[in-house]
Design a protein around this motif. Structure first.
Motif, PDB file in Angstrom:
ATOM      1  N   ALA A 218       0.742  -1.230   0.211  1.00 24.30           N
ATOM      2  CA  ALA A 218      -0.030   0.014  -0.080  1.00 24.30           C
ATOM      3  C   ALA A 218       0.772   1.326  -0.155  1.00 24.30           C
ATOM      4  N   GLU A 219       1.983   1.097   0.822  1.00 26.29           N
ATOM      5  CA  GLU A 219       2.923   2.425   0.854  1.00 26.29           C
ATOM      6  C   GLU A 219       3.424   2.516  -0.752  1.00 26.29           C
ATOM      7  N   LEU A 220       4.086   1.471  -1.040  1.00 27.16           N
ATOM      8  CA  LEU A 220       4.765   1.739  -2.317  1.00 27.16           C
ATOM      9  C   LEU A 220       3.828   2.241  -3.357  1.00 27.16           C
ATOM     10  N   PHE A 221       2.494   1.677  -3.399  1.00 25.69           N
ATOM     11  CA  PHE A 221       1.637   1.883  -4.506  1.00 25.69           C
ATOM     12  C   PHE A 221       0.878   3.386  -4.285  1.00 25.69           C
ATOM     13  N   ALA A 222       0.941   3.827  -3.017  1.00 26.75           N
ATOM     14  CA  ALA A 222       0.753   5.354  -2.989  1.00 26.75           C
ATOM     15  C   ALA A 222       1.529   6.451  -3.557  1.00 26.75           C
ATOM     16  N   MET A 223       2.766   5.876  -3.984  1.00 28.99           N
ATOM     17  CA  MET A 223       3.754   6.897  -4.523  1.00 28.99           C
ATOM     18  C   MET A 223       3.422   7.238  -6.000  1.00 28.99           C
ATOM     19  N   PRO A 224       3.499   8.483  -6.338  1.00 27.04           N
ATOM     20  CA  PRO A 224       2.930   8.943  -7.531  1.00 27.04           C
ATOM     21  C   PRO A 224       3.382   8.319  -8.746  1.00 27.04           C
ATOM     22  N   ASP A 225       4.458   7.755  -8.919  1.00 27.30           N
ATOM     23  CA  ASP A 225       5.300   7.264  -9.931  1.00 27.30           C
ATOM     24  C   ASP A 225       5.123   5.913 -10.069  1.00 27.30           C
ATOM     25  N   ILE A 226       4.745   5.176  -9.130  1.00 24.07           N
ATOM     26  CA  ILE A 226       4.778   3.816  -9.026  1.00 24.07           C
ATOM     27  C   ILE A 226       3.393   3.362  -9.191  1.00 24.07           C
ATOM     28  N   ASP A 227       3.278   2.509 -10.484  1.00 21.76           N
ATOM     29  CA  ASP A 227       1.941   2.134 -10.864  1.00 21.76           C
ATOM     30  C   ASP A 227       1.653   0.734 -10.768  1.00 21.76           C
ATOM     31  N   GLY A 228       2.152   0.061  -9.608  1.00 24.89           N
ATOM     32  CA  GLY A 228       1.855  -1.475  -9.310  1.00 24.89           C
ATOM     33  C   GLY A 228       3.221  -2.050  -9.205  1.00 24.89           C
ATOM     34  N   GLY A 229       3.018  -3.401  -9.251  1.00 22.67           N
ATOM     35  CA  GLY A 229       4.216  -4.232  -9.049  1.00 22.67           C
ATOM     36  C   GLY A 229       4.363  -5.537  -9.703  1.00 22.67           C
ATOM     37  N   LEU A 230       5.760  -5.926  -9.906  1.00 23.02           N
ATOM     38  CA  LEU A 230       6.026  -7.192 -10.583  1.00 23.02           C
ATOM     39  C   LEU A 230       6.436  -8.122  -9.253  1.00 23.02           C
ATOM     40  N   VAL A 231       5.693  -9.076  -8.907  1.00 25.10           N
ATOM     41  CA  VAL A 231       5.799  -9.813  -7.829  1.00 25.10           C
ATOM     42  C   VAL A 231       6.426 -11.089  -8.046  1.00 25.10           C
ATOM     43  N   GLY A 232       7.373 -11.510  -7.132  1.00 23.74           N
ATOM     44  CA  GLY A 232       8.156 -12.840  -7.410  1.00 23.74           C
ATOM     45  C   GLY A 232       7.577 -13.838  -6.383  1.00 23.74           C
ATOM     46  N   GLY A 233       8.403 -13.988  -5.332  1.00 23.59           N
ATOM     47  CA  GLY A 233       8.211 -14.823  -4.136  1.00 23.59           C
ATOM     48  C   GLY A 233       6.671 -14.905  -3.683  1.00 23.59           C
ATOM     49  N   ALA A 234       6.340 -13.674  -3.033  1.00 23.29           N
ATOM     50  CA  ALA A 234       4.989 -13.606  -2.655  1.00 23.29           C
ATOM     51  C   ALA A 234       3.789 -13.986  -3.743  1.00 23.29           C
ATOM     52  N   SER A 235       4.299 -13.987  -4.995  1.00 28.20           N
ATOM     53  CA  SER A 235       2.949 -14.330  -5.805  1.00 28.20           C
ATOM     54  C   SER A 235       2.640 -16.047  -5.809  1.00 28.20           C
TER      55      SER A 235
END
Length: 249
Positions: A218-235
């Motif tokens: 949530a904190e990462l995605f709240a940043m204005p230039d971060i549009d989501g994530g490419l998730v490895g182990g957690a996926s």
């Protein structure tokens, strides 16, 4: 407003049973319909992924593809083959492909072009090693990797792809760039792309890919230039990945 994307990269993991369990959990648990969810499965499971995700809002793609349509390339997968299984995305330039399999900037650019020509959306991965970060050349490395692709596909090509910034030192290590560290790099990348075309730079989705967890999403995605994530182990963990997806507003 850029749509958020959350992508699962299972890497060389999984079994038929695990794939079924993960996809069932994703479909039932992901409540956030605002974000585009993408699953990057090992090629051998793509038929299962297609069957189980058909009709859902979750998209899927290949972890790698060859530049050629067909030929004597034992062990490789073509973009046409991926499309046969409903893939709309393909990972290109992942750090593991660059470091373990020797894929250089020129080959990465050629793969991006091949994907675009085939009508498959490339998710272009870029990022620096720990040594490069400590040497203060993160920006130089990322700009070089972007420029190599820009030189081949141009601004129009960038209008049709997704960028994933993955600090290599944070992949699989449990280390994560702080939200502000990640934001600073993302803003620098967008600023660099704006020199080629401001409209493209404003609209392009730039994902963060460095040990993303549900607790930090949530904190990462709240940043204005971060549009989501490419998730490895957690996926590979239903609860973790669902939590990350639901954090992407």
């Amino acid at each position: 407003m850029r749509q958020a994307i959350v992508a699962a990269n299972w890497k060389m993991n999984g079994s038929k049973a695990q794939v079924a369990e993960l996809l069932s959990g994703f479909k039932s648990g992901i409540q956030n319909k605002a974000a585009q969810v993408v699953v990057f499965s090992p090629a051998v499971f793509l038929a299962d992924v297609q069957a189980q995700l058909q009709g859902s809002t979750i998209a899927w793609g290949g972890q790698n593809a060859h530049t050629a349509d067909s030929g004597a390339y034992t062990g490789e997968t073509s973009l046409g083959m991926l499309k046969e299984f409903g893939c709309t995305y393909v990972l290109v330039g992942h750090s593991e492909r660059r470091t373990l399999f020797g894929e250089d900037d020129a080959l990465v650019a050629a793969k991006v072009k091949a994907a675009l020509d085939a009508g498959v959306t490339p998710m272009l991965c870029i990022g620096e090693t720990l040594e490069q970060r400590e040497a203060g050349v993160t920006g130089d490395v990322c700009r070089r990797q972007l420029q190599a692709v820009l030189d081949v596909v141009g601004v129009d090509g960038f209008r049709q792809l997704v960028v994933a910034y993955e600090p290599v030192w944070a992949i699989g290590t449990g280390k994560t760039a702080s939200p502000q560290q990640a934001q600073d790099v993302h803003a620098e990348l967008r600023e660099f792309l704006a020199k080629a075309d401001a409209n493209m730079a404003e609209k392009i989705q730039i994902l963060y890919g460095g040990s993303v967890k549900a607790a930090s999403a949530a904190e990462l995605f709240a940043m204005p230039d971060i549009d989501g994530g490419l998730v490895g182990g957690a996926s590979l963990l239903v609860e973790e990945f669902v939590g990350i997806c639901n954090a992407a507003a």
